[in-house]
Design an enzyme around this catalytic site. Structure first.
Site, PDB file in Angstrom:
ATOM      1  CB  ALA A 182      -0.912   0.008   1.232  1.00 29.19           C
ATOM      2  CG  ASP A 195       4.461   6.434  -0.805  1.00 32.41           C
ATOM      3  OD1 ASP A 195       5.636   6.797  -0.935  1.00 32.41           O
ATOM      4  OD2 ASP A 195       4.140   5.237  -0.722  1.00 32.41           O
ATOM      5  CG  ASP A 201       7.119   6.186  -4.185  1.00 32.42           C
ATOM      6  OD1 ASP A 201       7.597   7.308  -3.980  1.00 32.42           O
ATOM      7  OD2 ASP A 201       6.620   5.474  -3.291  1.00 32.42           O
ATOM      8  CG  ASP A 205       5.739   0.874   4.424  1.00 26.30           C
ATOM      9  OD1 ASP A 205       6.135   1.448   5.455  1.00 26.30           O
ATOM     10  OD2 ASP A 205       4.875   1.357   3.673  1.00 26.30           O
ATOM     11  CG  ASP A 232      15.164  15.080  -2.634  1.00 27.55           C
ATOM     12  OD1 ASP A 232      14.997  16.308  -2.754  1.00 27.55           O
ATOM     13  OD2 ASP A 232      14.641  14.241  -3.400  1.00 27.55           O
ATOM     14  CG  HIS A 236       7.087  13.249  -1.513  1.00 31.98           C
ATOM     15  ND1 HIS A 236       5.829  13.592  -1.938  1.00 31.98           N
ATOM     16  CD2 HIS A 236       7.872  14.339  -1.700  1.00 31.98           C
ATOM     17  CE1 HIS A 236       5.851  14.842  -2.393  1.00 31.98           C
ATOM     18  NE2 HIS A 236       7.072  15.311  -2.252  1.00 31.98           N
ATOM     19  CD  GLU A 262      12.753  19.145  -0.748  1.00 31.25           C
ATOM     20  OE1 GLU A 262      12.164  19.837  -1.593  1.00 31.25           O
ATOM     21  OE2 GLU A 262      12.966  17.936  -0.902  1.00 31.25           O
ATOM     22  CE1 TYR A 303       4.693  39.266   4.330  1.00 30.46           C
ATOM     23  CE2 TYR A 303       6.375  40.468   5.558  1.00 30.46           C
ATOM     24  CZ  TYR A 303       5.637  39.322   5.338  1.00 30.46           C
ATOM     25  OH  TYR A 303       5.846  38.226   6.136  1.00 30.46           O
TER      26      TYR A 303
END
Length: 479
Positions: A182, A195, A201, A205, A232, A236, A262, A303
Site C-alpha cells: 500500500a 507517497d 517510488d 515499508d 530529499d 513523501h 527537505e 507587506y
C-alpha cells in the site's frame, strides 16, 4: 564562538562537464576565509545520465566509479575527485553534507511485469480502474557495477508505484498492487497520500529495501567521510523509515552525524507534527520563513514586516531550523519557483545571517550566479558573512514595531572585542529607529557597513543609538 554557515554548492543549471568536485576542491580555502563552515553538495551518485542534476537516482553505490548510464563520472566528477574534494574541505575545517535521494529511482535496466492500477493524481487513494497487468521499468541490475559494495537488485516488488506503462505507452500514477502492499503512511496528506512523487517510488515499508538503504547510508558515510546529509523529499517518505535510517547511521558513524530534511510545505503545524513523529532527530529547512520573505519581496511596502517571523520554524524550534533565502527548487524556472526578488535579497540575507537563531544556508546561485551569469549579491553576502563572524554575537533585542521598518540589535560579548551590531530593514521609505546595544558600548562611534548610509552614530551613556536605513534597503551598523 564561530557562527556556523552552510552553503548549498550547486544550482539547477550547472554545466554537464564533470568539473564541480574539482572546482569545490580549489574553492575550499576561499569558503573557509569568508566564513562558510559546511557545504551541502548535490547528489554524488549515478543518475539517469551525466546531465541529471542527481534527483533521477539510478545507483546510490556508484559515486562516479563505474561505466554506467553513458559515463564513469557523474555530472559533477569522478569518485576520486569527490574524495579529494571532501578531504580538501575537511582540511579547511568545513563539514560536508551529501544530498541523499531515497524516495525514488530512475533509469531502470529492464522492464518487468506486475499488477497495477491507475489512481487519481489529486487523490491517490482513489483508483481510476481495476488492477491490470502493466510493463514497468523497475528492474535494476547495475551491470556496470555488478555486486561491488552491495548485491541488492531492485525489482517491481521493491516499489509502490511508477509513472509509465511500456505496454500501452501511457503515463500516469500507477499504484503497484500486491498482497500487503500500500502507499506508505507517515507521509504528507496532500493529494490524499503524497507517497508518490516521481519515477519509480521506493517502497519504504519493504524490509529488504530498508536494510539496503541503511547499509548504503553507513557505507557512503564511511567511504567518503561525509559529516551529514540533506535528506530529499521527506514529505513523501515514511517518517518511521527516516527516523530508523538516521538512528542506524548514527549508531555506526557517530551520534554527531548531521541531518537536515527537505519538507517543502508552508504550514508550521505540519512541520511540527513531523518533527514530533521523528522525535526531533532531524533539522528542517525553514520553508515557512522562505515564503514569508518571498511575499515580502513581492508585495513591497504593502507587506507588514512585523510578521516576517510569524509561524516560522526559526520562531518555534530555532534549534532545528535551517534558514535560507533561495535554493535550487525556488530559483527561477524550477518546479517550486518562489524566488526572492533582487531588491529584497540583501535584507533577507541580513536577517538570516545576523539574527541569533537558526542555522543559515547560502545558495550557490545567490553568491556565484546562475546559468553562467554573475550574481549581483556576492559583495553584500561577503560583507554580511564578515559581520556574522566578527559582530553577530550576544543577546538579541528585537524592534519589530513598525510595518515598514524593523530591526534588532546584538549586544556582543566581552571575549570578542568589536562585537555587537544593529540591523534595520525597510520595505518602504527611509527610516530611523532608536535601539539599545548595551551600556558596554557607551561612547562608541558606529558605522554602516553596506555603504547605504554615511552617518556616524554615537552610542549614548545608556547604550542607545539612533540608527538610520534607506528606503527598501538593509542597514547594518557595527562598532
Amino acid at each position: 564562538m564561530k557562527n556556523g554557515v552552510m552553503m548549498q554548492y550547486f544550482e539547477w543549471n550547472l554545466p554537464d562537464d564533470g568539473s564541480l568536485w574539482k572546482q569545490l576542491k580549489e574553492d575550499a580555502q576561499h569558503l573557509h576565509d569568508i566564513g562558510v563552515t559546511a557545504v551541502w553538495i548535490p547528489p554524488a551518485y549515478k543518475g539517469c545520465g551525466t546531465e541529471d542534476v542527481g534527483y533521477g537516482t539510478y545507483d546510490l553505490y556508484d559515486l562516479g566509479e563505474f561505466d554506467q548510464k553513458g559515463a564513469v563520472r557523474t555530472k559533477y566528477g569522478t569518485k576520486q575527485e569527490l574524495i579529494e574534494m571532501i578531504e580538501a574541505l575537511h582540511a579547511c575545517d568545513i563539514c560536508v553534507y551529501l544530498d541523499a535521494v531515497m524516495n525514488h529511482k530512475a533509469g531502470a535496466d529492464h522492464i518487468e511485469t506486475c499488477m497495477a492500477r491507475l489512481v487519481d493524481p489529486d487523490d491517490r487513494d482513489q483508483p481510476l480502474c481495476e488492477p491490470y497487468e502493466i510493463e514497468c521499468w523497475t528492474g535494476f541490475d547495475f551491470p556496470g557495477r555488478g555486486e561491488k559494495y552491495s548485491d541488492f537488485k531492485w525489482h517491481w516488488f521493491h516499489f509502490s508505484g511508477t509513472d509509465y506503462n511500456e505496454r500501452d505507452k501511457k503515463t500516469g500514477i500507477y499504484q503497484i498492487v500486491s498482497e500487503g502492499k500500500a502507499w506508505s503512511v507517515g507521509v504528507d496528506n496532500e493529494n490524499g497520500n503524497y507517497d508518490y512523487l516521481m519515477f519509480s517510488d521506493i517502497d519504504l515499508d519493504h524490509p529488504d529495501v530498508i536494510a539496503d538503504l541503511k547499509h548504503w547510508g553507513i557505507w557512503v558515510t564511511k567511504e567518503t567521510k561525509i559529516d551529514g546529509m540533506r535528506l530529499d523529499a521527506i514529505k513523501h517518505m515514511n517518517d518511521k523509515f527516516t527516523k530508523q535510517f538516521l538512528e542506524a547511521v548514527r549508531a555506526e558513524c557517530g551520534a554527531g552525524f548531521y541531518a537536515v530534511g527537505e519538507y517543502w510545505i508552508e504550514d508550521i503545524e505540519t512541520m511540527e507534527g513531523y518533527l514530533a513523529n521523528v522525535e526531533y532527530g532531524i533539522d528542517l529547512f525553514d520553508v515557512c520563513l522562505h515564503y514569508n520573505m518571498h511575499k515580502a519581496s513581492k508585495n513591497s511596502c504593502d507587506y507588514d514586516l512585523r510578521t516576517i517571523l510569524d509561524n516560522t520554524l526559526v520562531s518555534r524550534h530555532p534549534e532545528l531550523a535551517v534558514t535560507f533565502v533561495d535554493n535550487h527548487d525556488s530559483q527561477q524556472g524550477s518546479s517550486l519557483e518562489s524566488y526572492i526578488e533582487d531588491w529584497f535579497k540583501p535584507s533577507a540575507y541580513a536577517l538570516i545571517l545576523l539574527m541569533e537563531k537558526g542555522y543559515p544556508c547560502i545558495f550557490y546561485g545567490d553568491y556565484y550566479g546562475t546559468e553562467g551569469n554573475v550574481s549581483p549579491h556576492k559583495d553584500i553576502i561577503e560583507k554580511l558573512l564578515d559581520v556574522r563572524q566578527r559582530c553577530a554575537h550576544g543577546i538579541q533585542t528585537d524592534y519589530f514595531d513598525h510595518p515598514c521598518t524593523i530591526g534588532f540589535t546584538r549586544q556582543g560579548v566581552e571575549k570578542i572585542p568589536g562585537s555587537g551590531l544593529a540591523l534595520l530593514i525597510s520595505n518602504g521609505e527611509d527610516g530611523e529607529k532608536q535601539m539599545n546595544v548595551g551600556i558596554q558600548h557607551a561612547g562608541e562611534v558606529w558605522h554602516e557597513i553596506t555603504g547605504n548610509r554615511t552617518e556616524e552614530v554615537t552610542i549614548d551613556n545608556e547604550g542607545n543609538g539612533l540608527f538610520f536605513v534607506s528606503g527598501g534597503k538593509a542597514a547594518v551598523w557595527t562598532p
